[in-house]
Design a protein around this motif. Structure first.
Motif, mmCIF file in Angstrom:
data_model
loop_
_atom_site.group_PDB
_atom_site.id
_atom_site.type_symbol
_atom_site.label_atom_id
_atom_site.label_comp_id
_atom_site.label_asym_id
_atom_site.label_seq_id
_atom_site.Cartn_x
_atom_site.Cartn_y
_atom_site.Cartn_z
ATOM 1 N N GLU A 25 0.814 -1.215 0.000
ATOM 2 C CA GLU A 25 0.000 0.000 0.000
ATOM 3 C C GLU A 25 0.848 1.265 0.000
ATOM 4 O OE1 GLU A 25 -3.821 -1.481 2.651
ATOM 5 O OE2 GLU A 25 -2.080 -0.610 3.670
ATOM 6 N N LEU A 26 2.114 1.139 0.353
ATOM 7 C CA LEU A 26 2.952 2.312 0.525
ATOM 8 C C LEU A 26 3.371 2.892 -0.824
ATOM 9 C CD1 LEU A 26 5.263 1.118 3.443
ATOM 10 C CD2 LEU A 26 3.076 2.330 3.575
ATOM 11 N N GLU A 27 3.320 4.209 -0.912
ATOM 12 C CA GLU A 27 3.752 4.925 -2.108
ATOM 13 C C GLU A 27 5.121 5.527 -1.839
ATOM 14 O OE1 GLU A 27 2.308 8.742 -4.833
ATOM 15 O OE2 GLU A 27 0.917 7.786 -3.427
ATOM 16 N N LYS A 28 6.028 5.379 -2.778
ATOM 17 C CA LYS A 28 7.411 5.809 -2.578
ATOM 18 C C LYS A 28 7.701 7.077 -3.384
ATOM 19 C CE LYS A 28 10.386 2.471 -2.431
ATOM 20 N NZ LYS A 28 11.318 1.393 -2.859
ATOM 21 N N GLU A 29 8.336 8.031 -2.716
ATOM 22 C CA GLU A 29 8.759 9.264 -3.375
ATOM 23 C C GLU A 29 10.185 9.586 -2.956
ATOM 24 O OE1 GLU A 29 6.165 12.505 -2.718
ATOM 25 O OE2 GLU A 29 4.387 11.524 -3.563
ATOM 26 N N SER A 30 10.999 10.026 -3.898
ATOM 27 C CA SER A 30 12.403 10.340 -3.615
ATOM 28 C C SER A 30 12.565 11.799 -3.216
ATOM 29 C CB SER A 30 13.275 10.050 -4.843
ATOM 30 O OG SER A 30 13.295 8.669 -5.136
ATOM 31 N N SER A 31 13.497 12.037 -2.300
ATOM 32 C CA SER A 31 13.780 13.386 -1.848
ATOM 33 C C SER A 31 15.243 13.461 -1.422
ATOM 34 C CB SER A 31 12.856 13.765 -0.684
ATOM 35 O OG SER A 31 13.047 15.117 -0.311
ATOM 36 N N ILE A 32 15.640 14.623 -0.945
ATOM 37 C CA ILE A 32 17.003 14.843 -0.461
ATOM 38 C C ILE A 32 16.940 15.133 1.032
ATOM 39 C CG2 ILE A 32 19.107 16.221 -0.685
ATOM 40 C CD1 ILE A 32 18.444 14.580 -3.157
ATOM 41 N N CYS A 33 17.819 14.510 1.798
ATOM 42 C CA CYS A 33 17.843 14.718 3.243
ATOM 43 C C CYS A 33 18.208 16.165 3.561
ATOM 44 C CB CYS A 33 18.849 13.768 3.896
ATOM 45 S SG CYS A 33 18.897 13.903 5.698
ATOM 46 N N ILE A 34 17.556 16.716 4.595
ATOM 47 C CA ILE A 34 17.719 18.131 4.933
ATOM 48 C C ILE A 34 18.704 18.367 6.075
ATOM 49 C CG2 ILE A 34 15.402 18.726 4.186
ATOM 50 C CD1 ILE A 34 14.521 18.506 7.107
ATOM 51 N N TYR A 35 19.288 17.308 6.619
ATOM 52 C CA TYR A 35 19.983 17.466 7.897
ATOM 53 C C TYR A 35 21.455 17.873 7.815
ATOM 54 C CZ TYR A 35 16.027 15.942 10.651
ATOM 55 O OH TYR A 35 14.804 15.878 11.260
ATOM 56 N N CYS A 36 22.110 17.719 6.698
ATOM 57 C CA CYS A 36 23.502 18.173 6.586
ATOM 58 C C CYS A 36 23.817 18.445 5.119
ATOM 59 C CB CYS A 36 24.486 17.155 7.192
ATOM 60 S SG CYS A 36 24.808 15.716 6.162
ATOM 61 N N GLY A 37 25.062 18.748 4.838
ATOM 62 C CA GLY A 37 25.424 19.152 3.487
ATOM 63 C C GLY A 37 25.774 18.027 2.541
ATOM 64 N N VAL A 38 25.714 16.773 2.982
ATOM 65 C CA VAL A 38 26.059 15.651 2.105
ATOM 66 C C VAL A 38 25.061 15.523 0.960
ATOM 67 C CG1 VAL A 38 26.310 13.141 1.960
ATOM 68 C CG2 VAL A 38 27.304 14.377 3.883
ATOM 69 N N GLY A 39 23.801 15.768 1.252
ATOM 70 C CA GLY A 39 22.775 15.659 0.217
ATOM 71 C C GLY A 39 22.344 14.234 -0.051
ATOM 72 N N CYS A 40 22.224 13.438 1.009
ATOM 73 C CA CYS A 40 21.812 12.033 0.859
ATOM 74 C C CYS A 40 20.438 11.935 0.199
ATOM 75 C CB CYS A 40 21.767 11.344 2.224
ATOM 76 S SG CYS A 40 23.378 11.208 3.029
ATOM 77 N N LYS A 41 20.311 10.988 -0.708
ATOM 78 C CA LYS A 41 19.041 10.775 -1.385
ATOM 79 C C LYS A 41 18.229 9.750 -0.603
ATOM 80 C CE LYS A 41 17.100 10.318 -6.026
ATOM 81 N NZ LYS A 41 17.387 10.110 -7.457
ATOM 82 N N ILE A 42 16.951 10.056 -0.391
ATOM 83 C CA ILE A 42 16.074 9.219 0.426
ATOM 84 C C ILE A 42 14.824 8.868 -0.358
ATOM 85 C CG2 ILE A 42 14.720 9.104 2.558
ATOM 86 C CD1 ILE A 42 16.526 11.037 3.849
ATOM 87 N N ASP A 43 14.349 7.642 -0.178
ATOM 88 C CA ASP A 43 13.024 7.251 -0.644
ATOM 89 C C ASP A 43 12.093 7.262 0.558
ATOM 90 O OD1 ASP A 43 13.696 6.874 -3.293
ATOM 91 O OD2 ASP A 43 14.235 4.770 -3.020
ATOM 92 N N PHE A 44 11.148 8.189 0.572
ATOM 93 C CA PHE A 44 10.152 8.244 1.643
ATOM 94 C C PHE A 44 8.941 7.407 1.242
ATOM 95 C CE2 PHE A 44 12.297 12.299 2.786
ATOM 96 C CZ PHE A 44 12.591 11.975 4.107
ATOM 97 N N CYS A 45 8.481 6.564 2.165
ATOM 98 C CA CYS A 45 7.301 5.741 1.932
ATOM 99 C C CYS A 45 6.133 6.324 2.719
ATOM 100 C CB CYS A 45 7.556 4.297 2.362
ATOM 101 S SG CYS A 45 8.907 3.490 1.485
ATOM 102 N N LYS A 46 5.030 6.600 2.036
ATOM 103 C CA LYS A 46 3.862 7.139 2.721
ATOM 104 C C LYS A 46 2.675 6.210 2.531
ATOM 105 C CE LYS A 46 2.371 10.195 -1.066
ATOM 106 N NZ LYS A 46 2.061 11.593 -1.452
#
Length: 352
Positions: free
Chosen positions: A219-240
């Protein structure tokens, strides 16, 4: 690198000297079942599901066997299929793999292989090991070793990627099981809650606290984003879930993090749906904060900025920016203060 040619299931494929049979097969679009193998960690050869027949003779684990020039590989025949079914039946008989109440249902590699090979429910005559269940000691991770297949992925993920060496195997034979830093519970260990072990776990032995009761995997929908916590710019898949709530964060392999996340990137998204978070601007009227439109709020801010600047000068104003904003947003903030307002009173909350 030296190129080699070999035959897999009658198909001629090419690879590089030093690659394993499995690596070349996967690169050539040929599927060989595995549970312990993962491209991010060193080879294990523990689950034995990736057995293949080499040169019409011996069976070898394709995840550890180096590919050689001219090899002839058979990935599945009647004997290999029987061995794989036997291994899967033993894994099912030893643990508690009831998908009805497992968090990994729908995203479980063991479940996928059981369906692929048509495994029926196993006899209850097999001895069943009862291992550690730890659902409460860690705020981020849950552990149910009755769903563990001893693949070793979590051990190597923690040791080779995160380099925390929290997970280890203890005891021998049928009594072998995981231990978290020589403690029974995760919360007592040195676990930093990066969640890498959970992301690499092929079953529901390790799962996230954030998911339970908030949505099933399909049921989970996945969307990609960039982490906001430091300057590395880690790419994240958020599941909602269906309600639009974020319930899980997975590291994306295409980012500079190569799929890895720290505890903030993994679990620091709860503020998004916090009931304490303001969703509309508030303006104080007659001593009370009242909801307002964005146009009304921004017009008020602009007029007050103008009044203060005209009355007390630009240095009477200051701006505090946020580490949760993008670099571009923070750049615009300081540009606005320096160019539009005319002051260098700009600070930044580097502490999270």
């Amino acid at each position: 690198m030296q190129q080699i040619k070999l035959s897999i299931d009658g198909k001629e494929v090419t690879g590089t000297a030093g690659q394993t049979i499995l690596e070349i097969a996967l690169a050539s679009g040929i599927d060989i079942p595995t549970l312990c193998y993962h491209p991010k960690i060193s080879k294990t050869g523990a689950c034995r599901l990736c057995l293949v027949r080499v040169n019409n003779g011996m069976l070898k684990t394709s995840c550890t066997e180096p590919a050689m020039e001219g090899m002839s590989i058979i990935t599945e025949d009647e004997e290999i299929r029987g061995i794989r079914k036997g291994i899967l039946e033993l894994l099912l008989s030893e643990g508690d793999h009831n998908c009805l109440y497992c968090d990994a249902n729908g995203a479980c590699e063991l479940q996928t292989l059981v369906n692929r090979y048509g495994i029926e429910p196993v006899s209850s005559d097999f001895p069943r090991n009862v291992r550690v269940i730890d659902y409460e000691s860690s705020e981020g991770l849950k552990r149910n070793e009755n769903r563990c297949v001893l693949c070793g992925r979590c051990v190597k993920a923690c040791g080779e990627i995160q380099m925390s060496n929290v997970w280890q195997f203890t005891d021998r034979g049928s009594h072998a099981h995981l231990t978290s830093g020589m403690f029974q519970t995760i919360g007592d260990s040195s676990c930093v809650k990066c969640g890498t072990c959970v992301q690499l776990c092929p079953t529901g032995a390790l799962t996230f606290q954030t998911v339970l009761g908030r949505g099933q995997n399909w049921e989970l929908e996945k969307e990609s984003s960039i982490c906001i916590y430091c300057g590395v710019g880690c790419k994240i898949d958020f599941c909602k879930n269906k309600a639009g709530q974020l319930v899980k964060a997975l590291g994306h392999d295409d980012g500079p993090n190569n799929g890895h996340l720290c505890v903030k990137g993994r679990f620091g998204f709860d503020f998004v749906q916090s009931p304490k978070r303001l969703s509309k601007p508030l303006i104080r009227k007659n001593g009370q904060l009242e909801e307002a439109s964005w146009d009304e709020a921004l017009d008020l801010v602009a007029s007050r900025f103008k009044e203060i600047k005209e009355k007390s000068g630009p240095d009477a104003l200051a701006a505090l920016s946020s580490a949760k904003c993008t670099n571009e947003d923070n750049y615009l903030m300081q540009k606005f203060m320096r160019a539009a307002i005319g002051t260098n009173n700009v600070d930044h909350c580097a502490r999270l």
